[in-house]
Each structure stands twice: as structure tokens, then as C-alpha cells.
Design a protein around this motif. Structure first.
Motif, PDB file in Angstrom:
ATOM      1  N   VAL A  73       0.802  -0.960  -0.107  1.00 24.85           N
ATOM      2  CA  VAL A  73      -0.159  -0.042   0.006  1.00 24.85           C
ATOM      3  C   VAL A  73       0.775   0.987   0.011  1.00 24.85           C
ATOM      4  N   ILE A  74       1.006   1.786  -1.236  1.00 27.15           N
ATOM      5  CA  ILE A  74       1.767   2.885  -1.400  1.00 27.15           C
ATOM      6  C   ILE A  74       1.016   4.425  -1.160  1.00 27.15           C
ATOM      7  N   CYS A  75       1.398   5.110  -0.355  1.00 29.05           N
ATOM      8  CA  CYS A  75       0.814   6.532  -0.216  1.00 29.05           C
ATOM      9  C   CYS A  75       1.587   7.811  -0.615  1.00 29.05           C
ATOM     10  N   ILE A  76       0.901   8.662  -1.092  1.00 27.18           N
ATOM     11  CA  ILE A  76       1.378  10.063  -1.497  1.00 27.18           C
ATOM     12  C   ILE A  76       1.087  10.858  -0.501  1.00 27.18           C
ATOM     13  N   GLY A  77       1.888  11.593   0.002  1.00 26.71           N
ATOM     14  CA  GLY A  77       1.797  12.530   0.987  1.00 26.71           C
ATOM     15  C   GLY A  77       1.444  14.116   0.243  1.00 26.71           C
ATOM     16  N   LEU A  78       1.029  14.966   1.052  1.00 25.13           N
ATOM     17  CA  LEU A  78       0.615  16.272   0.777  1.00 25.13           C
ATOM     18  C   LEU A  78       0.652  16.650  -0.988  1.00 25.13           C
ATOM     19  N   ASN A  79      -0.382  15.822  -1.304  1.00 26.15           N
ATOM     20  CA  ASN A  79      -0.491  15.493  -2.883  1.00 26.15           C
ATOM     21  C   ASN A  79      -1.759  16.901  -3.342  1.00 26.15           C
ATOM     22  N   TYR A  80      -2.207  17.436  -2.427  1.00 27.53           N
ATOM     23  CA  TYR A  80      -3.209  18.615  -2.882  1.00 27.53           C
ATOM     24  C   TYR A  80      -2.447  19.960  -2.312  1.00 27.53           C
ATOM     25  N   ALA A  81      -2.484  20.657  -3.227  1.00 29.61           N
ATOM     26  CA  ALA A  81      -1.596  22.243  -2.725  1.00 29.61           C
ATOM     27  C   ALA A  81      -2.734  22.552  -1.541  1.00 29.61           C
ATOM     28  N   ASP A  82      -3.903  22.587  -1.341  1.00 25.19           N
ATOM     29  CA  ASP A  82      -4.798  23.196  -0.390  1.00 25.19           C
ATOM     30  C   ASP A  82      -4.510  22.500   0.806  1.00 25.19           C
ATOM     31  N   HIS A  83      -4.511  21.064   0.887  1.00 24.05           N
ATOM     32  CA  HIS A  83      -4.005  20.333   2.139  1.00 24.05           C
ATOM     33  C   HIS A  83      -2.567  20.446   2.501  1.00 24.05           C
ATOM     34  N   ALA A  84      -1.824  20.800   1.853  1.00 24.32           N
ATOM     35  CA  ALA A  84      -0.456  21.069   2.064  1.00 24.32           C
ATOM     36  C   ALA A  84      -0.374  22.428   2.991  1.00 24.32           C
ATOM     37  N   GLU A  85      -1.315  23.346   2.416  1.00 23.92           N
ATOM     38  CA  GLU A  85      -1.443  24.693   2.959  1.00 23.92           C
ATOM     39  C   GLU A  85      -1.929  24.430   4.536  1.00 23.92           C
ATOM     40  N   GLU A  86      -3.128  23.620   4.598  1.00 20.15           N
ATOM     41  CA  GLU A  86      -3.643  23.662   6.035  1.00 20.15           C
ATOM     42  C   GLU A  86      -2.697  22.810   6.892  1.00 20.15           C
ATOM     43  N   ALA A  87      -1.765  21.864   6.316  1.00 22.84           N
ATOM     44  CA  ALA A  87      -0.931  21.279   7.385  1.00 22.84           C
ATOM     45  C   ALA A  87       0.198  21.991   7.846  1.00 22.84           C
ATOM     46  N   GLY A  88       0.509  23.399   7.112  1.00 23.21           N
ATOM     47  CA  GLY A  88       1.512  24.118   7.137  1.00 23.21           C
ATOM     48  C   GLY A  88       2.828  23.847   6.685  1.00 23.21           C
ATOM     49  N   MET A  89       2.927  23.022   5.224  1.00 22.39           N
ATOM     50  CA  MET A  89       3.912  22.635   4.784  1.00 22.39           C
ATOM     51  C   MET A  89       3.899  23.029   3.200  1.00 22.39           C
ATOM     52  N   ALA A  90       4.990  23.021   2.622  1.00 19.55           N
ATOM     53  CA  ALA A  90       5.132  23.275   1.448  1.00 19.55           C
ATOM     54  C   ALA A  90       4.762  22.086   0.485  1.00 19.55           C
ATOM     55  N   VAL A  91       4.374  22.610  -0.835  1.00 14.78           N
ATOM     56  CA  VAL A  91       4.077  21.602  -1.665  1.00 14.78           C
ATOM     57  C   VAL A  91       5.317  21.186  -2.119  1.00 14.78           C
ATOM     58  N   PRO A  92       5.384  19.658  -2.126  1.00 16.96           N
ATOM     59  CA  PRO A  92       6.886  19.034  -2.485  1.00 16.96           C
ATOM     60  C   PRO A  92       7.194  19.077  -3.917  1.00 16.96           C
ATOM     61  N   PRO A  93       8.472  19.325  -4.112  1.00 14.17           N
ATOM     62  CA  PRO A  93       9.073  19.432  -5.387  1.00 14.17           C
ATOM     63  C   PRO A  93       8.760  18.063  -6.153  1.00 14.17           C
ATOM     64  N   GLU A  94       8.960  16.938  -5.466  1.00 13.93           N
ATOM     65  CA  GLU A  94       8.433  15.553  -6.027  1.00 13.93           C
ATOM     66  C   GLU A  94       7.465  14.705  -5.133  1.00 13.93           C
ATOM     67  N   PRO A  95       6.784  13.894  -5.519  1.00 14.18           N
ATOM     68  CA  PRO A  95       6.101  13.272  -4.583  1.00 14.18           C
ATOM     69  C   PRO A  95       6.595  12.658  -3.380  1.00 14.18           C
ATOM     70  N   VAL A  96       5.755  12.862  -1.972  1.00 15.12           N
ATOM     71  CA  VAL A  96       6.407  12.354  -1.016  1.00 15.12           C
ATOM     72  C   VAL A  96       5.700  10.899  -0.944  1.00 15.12           C
ATOM     73  N   ILE A  97       6.376   9.918  -0.545  1.00 17.85           N
ATOM     74  CA  ILE A  97       6.139   8.515  -0.687  1.00 17.85           C
ATOM     75  C   ILE A  97       6.365   8.017   0.494  1.00 17.85           C
ATOM     76  N   PHE A  98       5.119   7.098   1.216  1.00 19.96           N
ATOM     77  CA  PHE A  98       5.479   6.453   2.389  1.00 19.96           C
ATOM     78  C   PHE A  98       4.719   5.208   2.299  1.00 19.96           C
ATOM     79  N   LEU A  99       4.711   4.212   3.037  1.00 21.11           N
ATOM     80  CA  LEU A  99       4.105   2.779   3.076  1.00 21.11           C
ATOM     81  C   LEU A  99       2.987   2.843   4.139  1.00 21.11           C
ATOM     82  N   LYS A 100       2.023   2.242   3.768  1.00 20.66           N
ATOM     83  CA  LYS A 100       1.030   1.725   4.815  1.00 20.66           C
ATOM     84  C   LYS A 100       1.336   0.342   4.992  1.00 20.66           C
ATOM     85  N   ALA A 101       1.204  -0.570   6.123  1.00 20.06           N
ATOM     86  CA  ALA A 101       1.247  -1.790   6.182  1.00 20.06           C
ATOM     87  C   ALA A 101      -0.089  -2.537   5.656  1.00 20.06           C
ATOM     88  N   SER A 102       0.262  -3.512   4.782  1.00 19.87           N
ATOM     89  CA  SER A 102      -0.933  -4.109   4.385  1.00 19.87           C
ATOM     90  C   SER A 102      -1.805  -4.758   5.355  1.00 19.87           C
TER      91      SER A 102
END
Length: 280
Positions: A73-102
Motif C-alpha cells: 500500500v503506497i501512499c502519496i503525502g501532501l498531494n493537494y496544494a490546499d491540504h499542504a497549506e492547512e498542514a503548514g507544509m510546502a508543496v513538495p517538489p516531487e511526490p512524498v512517498i510512504f508505505l502503509k502496512a498491508s
């Protein structure tokens, strides 16, 4: 075509949603919705079936995760500009990738567990896609041929575990029941444009998220190609593509889930989910 899995947890059987809204049993046609069953050839055979000739599954039967045998299960973080803004984080220059345990995968209406020691349980409505054929070093022009279909997903997160306990985000994303998905896998041909779908989430009937995949930073086609350069995508792998704004941690003050709360999710063309929060 809408494919699904029905029955008790751990013993689900394959099925499809018929045009009349009934669930039809595919158990006599294939063993499960996994691996080669997700290939274009297999999906074409299933699409050629007449649902009226298949046994009816009793109304009210539990629905499980639509896909079996998921390796990643591959997750993409901060992939909506408006969500990144509410999280107080910059839009990433490349996709943020993390894994979720199956092991976090659960059915669309199964309860969500509040982990022991949890303080900040949060919701995230997302569009997920499922890989149908092996993808390695795929060009964007060929990327969509590797997608079997789409699902609605809730990327449940424990924010204190995720951001305050050091290390990777995965620890806040992987508790049992932290990835309700479904109710069905909608085959690629039924979604004309995955970048034009409305997504919504409510808690106890109050609307929290009302967004659209049109505001994604990195779309499905790009993600298939991009991810295939870092890892081989296998049939049954799930990629969940990020969430629009309206999550609990972005509210002022933040609002987190407690036992008894009910989260309801909607996705245009993807169906609905509803989960009650229970202690682990």
C-alpha cells in the motif's frame, strides 16, 4: 464494472455489483480478486458475463476490501496544494512517498480502531488506484494501461504517532483498520477522468471535507510512471493519492476522533463508506 469481495473477514469471496444494485457471486468463475484476476484479459472476461446468470448474495452481507493479495500500500503525502497549506507544509517538489502496512487494510464499513495510547486519530478521504499488470520503468504515455481500477479509501492516521514520535510517517499510518477501502473496485473504463472526481468526508453527519481530485499536484498517470522508477508495481498493489483539505489536524482548534464517532466517506463514481470508531 464494479468488483467487490463479500463475506466474513479473512474468508471473503469475489463478487460484482449488478446493474440492479444486487451483489452477484463470482466464486464459480474465479478464486479471488487478486494477481492475474486483475489483468486486462481477466477483467474483459468478467465484463462479458451476464450478472443475471450469477447467484445473488444476500442483501446486507458484509463487504470486505475489494482486492486480495495486496503486497504494497503506497501512499502519496501532501498531494493537494490546499491540504499542504492547512498542514503548514510546502508543496513538495516531487511526490512524498510512504508505505502503509498491508495489515491495515479493512472493509469499507468495518470499525476503525483507536489504538492504545492514541491521542490524535484523524480521517483522510482519498482516491486510490489498483495495479493490474506489473509496472517497472513505465513511461507516462503507457502508465494507465497498468491500472486495473479505482477505489475510495480512508487513509486513517494517528497524528501524534506520525509526527511527534520521531522517524517515518508509517508508524502513524499502519495500525490495524487504518485503511478502509471500497466498497468496490471500479474498473478503469468506468472513470473517464480520475482527475475530475468529487471527494467528501463527514464526521457524525457534519461535513469536514469537500474537495476534488482536480486539485491534485501529481495525478494518477504521473504517479504510476514515477513510482515504477523506485519500485516494481505488482498486480494488487494499491496506491492512495492524498487527501483534500478538511482533516482534523488542520482545524482551529484541531478536532480528532473519539470512540463512538462515525466517519462517512463519498467518492464520485466510487461509492460510499462508513466507519464507527472503537477502542482497540
Amino acid at each position: 464494472m464494479k468488483l467487490l469481495r463479500w463475506g466474513t473477514a479473512g474468508a471473503e469471496r469475489p463478487g460484482m455489483l449488478a446493474p440492479d444494485g444486487s451483489i452477484r457471486n463470482l466464486g464459480g468463475v474465479l478464486t479471488d480478486l487478486s494477481g492475474a484476476a486483475l489483468s486486462p484479459e481477466s477483467l474483459a472476461r468478467l465484463a462479458a458475463l451476464d450478472p443475471a446468470t450469477l447467484p445473488v448474495v444476500a442483501p446486507g452481507t458484509r463487504l470486505g476490501p475489494p482486492v486480495a493479495g495486496t503486497g504494497k500500500v503506497i501512499c502519496i503525502g501532501l498531494n493537494y496544494a490546499d491540504h499542504a497549506e492547512e498542514a503548514g507544509m510546502a508543496v513538495p517538489p516531487e511526490p512524498v512517498i510512504f508505505l502503509k502496512a498491508s495489515s491495515a487494510i479493512s472493509g469499507p464499513d468495518d470499525p476503525v480502531e483507536l489504538p492504545s495510547g492514541a491521542e490524535k486519530l484523524d480521517w483522510e478521504v482519498e482516491l486510490a488506484f489498483v495495479i493490474g499488470t506489473r509496472a517497472k520503468y513505465v513511461e507516462e504515455a503507457d502508465a494507465m494501461a497498468h491500472v486495473a481500477g479505482y477505489m475510495l479509501a480512508n487513509d486513517v492516521s494517528e497524528r501524534a504517532f506520525q509526527t511527534e514520535r520521531s522517524g517515518q510517517w508509517t508508524k502513524g499510518k499502519s495500525h490495524d483498520t487504518f485503511f478502509p477501502c471500497g466498497p468496490w473496485l471500479v474498473t478503469r473504463d468506468e472513470i473517464a477522468d480520475p482527475q475530475a472526481l468529487a471527494l467528501g468526508a463527514s464526521v457524525n453527519g457534519a461535513v469536514m471535507q469537500a474537495g476534488t481530485t482536480a486539485t491534485m499536484v501529481y495525478g494518477v498517470r504521473f504517479l504510476v510512471s514515477y513510482l515504477s522508477r523506485f519500485m516494481t508495481l505488482e498486480p494488487g498493489d494499491i496506491v492512495t493519492t492524498g487527501t483534500p483539505p478538511g482533516v482534523g489536524m488542520g482545524m482551529k482548534p484541531p478536532r480528532f476522533l473519539q470512540p463512538g464517532d462515525v466517519v462517512a466517506l463519498t467518492g464520485e463514481g466510487l461509492g460510499t463508506q462508513s466507519q464507527r470508531v472503537v477502542p482497540a
